[in-house]
Design a protein around this motif. Structure first.
Motif, short mmCIF file in Angstrom:
data_model
loop_
_atom_site.label_atom_id
_atom_site.label_comp_id
_atom_site.label_asym_id
_atom_site.label_seq_id
_atom_site.Cartn_x
_atom_site.Cartn_y
_atom_site.Cartn_z
N HIS A 162 0.83 -1.19 0.00
CA HIS A 162 0.00 0.00 0.00
C HIS A 162 0.88 1.25 0.00
O HIS A 162 1.29 1.73 1.07
CB HIS A 162 -0.93 0.02 1.22
N PRO A 163 1.22 1.78 -1.18
CA PRO A 163 2.03 3.00 -1.24
C PRO A 163 1.36 4.14 -0.48
O PRO A 163 0.14 4.28 -0.49
CB PRO A 163 2.09 3.30 -2.75
N GLU A 164 2.18 4.94 0.17
CA GLU A 164 1.64 6.03 0.98
C GLU A 164 1.16 7.20 0.14
O GLU A 164 0.39 8.02 0.60
CB GLU A 164 2.70 6.51 1.98
N GLY A 165 1.65 7.28 -1.09
CA GLY A 165 1.17 8.33 -1.98
C GLY A 165 1.98 9.61 -1.90
O GLY A 165 2.86 9.79 -1.07
N GLU A 166 1.65 10.49 -2.81
CA GLU A 166 2.37 11.76 -2.92
C GLU A 166 2.20 12.57 -1.64
O GLU A 166 1.12 12.63 -1.05
CB GLU A 166 1.84 12.55 -4.11
N GLY A 167 3.29 13.20 -1.22
CA GLY A 167 3.25 14.02 -0.01
C GLY A 167 3.58 13.27 1.26
O GLY A 167 3.69 13.87 2.33
N ALA A 168 3.76 11.95 1.18
CA ALA A 168 4.12 11.17 2.36
C ALA A 168 5.54 11.52 2.80
O ALA A 168 6.38 11.88 1.98
CB ALA A 168 4.02 9.68 2.06
N PRO A 169 5.82 11.45 4.08
CA PRO A 169 7.17 11.80 4.54
C PRO A 169 8.20 10.82 4.01
O PRO A 169 7.93 9.63 3.87
CB PRO A 169 7.04 11.70 6.07
N LEU A 170 9.40 11.35 3.73
CA LEU A 170 10.48 10.48 3.26
C LEU A 170 10.95 9.56 4.38
O LEU A 170 11.34 8.42 4.13
CB LEU A 170 11.65 11.33 2.77
N PHE A 171 10.93 10.06 5.61
CA PHE A 171 11.35 9.27 6.77
C PHE A 171 10.28 9.39 7.85
O PHE A 171 9.64 10.43 7.99
CB PHE A 171 12.70 9.77 7.31
#
Length: 219
Positions: A17-26
């Motif tokens: 389940h990809p977190e999608g655009e804008g998700a934190p890198l870390f």
């Protein structure tokens, strides 16, 4: 090798389940430090990218499955640092590094951004003509090497179609073990879902795999 990392097609691990655009890198500060440590240690030139991948594959399954993404990186990095005599087990146990002179190949802050932009291309010239061409039907060889390989276990023995020829690239199976780059031609091969998982495959599913020439045989 058939390690805990080779999970393609395995059941019981849940969906991706990809977190999608804008998700934190870390998701925690230590994850950013883990990435930085891995890059800085790699810049010392004591091991290759393929050796670092193999170090992650060699983690015991219980450790691998019980660790998060960057925990896997750090555990493998510890093994690499010990193997190449860059850190002692006593340092890891104590949690304090032995004071020593800076390594002559250390990555300085100013070199980070240019180094990341430059990357480390793996393309290499080849003199031999390609064995396969786009449109050819090929079979992924059935192989179970004890060392590093980039051929996923779930495609071995399956028939697919060559989609693209990417020219020569460093061969990871030798490069991971200090046996030289031994460049080979790299292809993208497309496999139908039914060729991999039979009638239970999702309708219309295809899987694209980048495979070195020695992984393939004519079907």
């Amino acid at each position: 090798m058939n390690g805990p990392h080779d999970l393609g097609g395995q059941m019981g691990f849940g969906g991706v389940h990809p977190e999608g655009e804008g998700a934190p890198l870390f998701h925690a500060d230590w994850e950013a430090r883990a990435l930085a440590l891995t890059l800085c240690a790699g810049a010392l030139g004591r091991w290759t990218l393929d050796e670092s991948r193999h170090a992650r594959e060699c983690l015991p399954p219980a450790v691998y499955y019980g660790s998060s993404y960057y925990e896997i990186w750090i555990r493998a990095l510890e093994d690499l640092l010990r193997t190449h005599d860059l850190i002692a087990q006593a340092d890891l146990t104590a949690g304090t590094a032995t004071v020593a002179d800076a390594h002559p190949k250390r990555l300085t802050p100013k070199a980070v951004a240019p180094g990341l932009r430059r990357g480390a291309p793996t393309s290499r010239p080849l003199s031999a003509a390609p064995l396969f061409r786009p449109g050819d039907r090929v079979r992924a060889r059935v192989m179970h090497p004890r060392g590093h390989t980039r051929l996923p276990r779930y495609v071995r023995g399956a028939v697919g179609v060559v989609e693209a020829d990417h020219g020569g690239h460093v061969f990871p199976d030798t490069n991971a073990h200090g046996q030289g780059e031994a460049p080979q031609r790299l292809y993208t091969v497309v496999f139908e879902g039914r060729a991999l998982w039979g009638v239970d495959a999702e309708a219309g599913l295809t899987v694209s795999v980048d495979a070195w020439e020695s992984y393939l045989e004519r079907a």
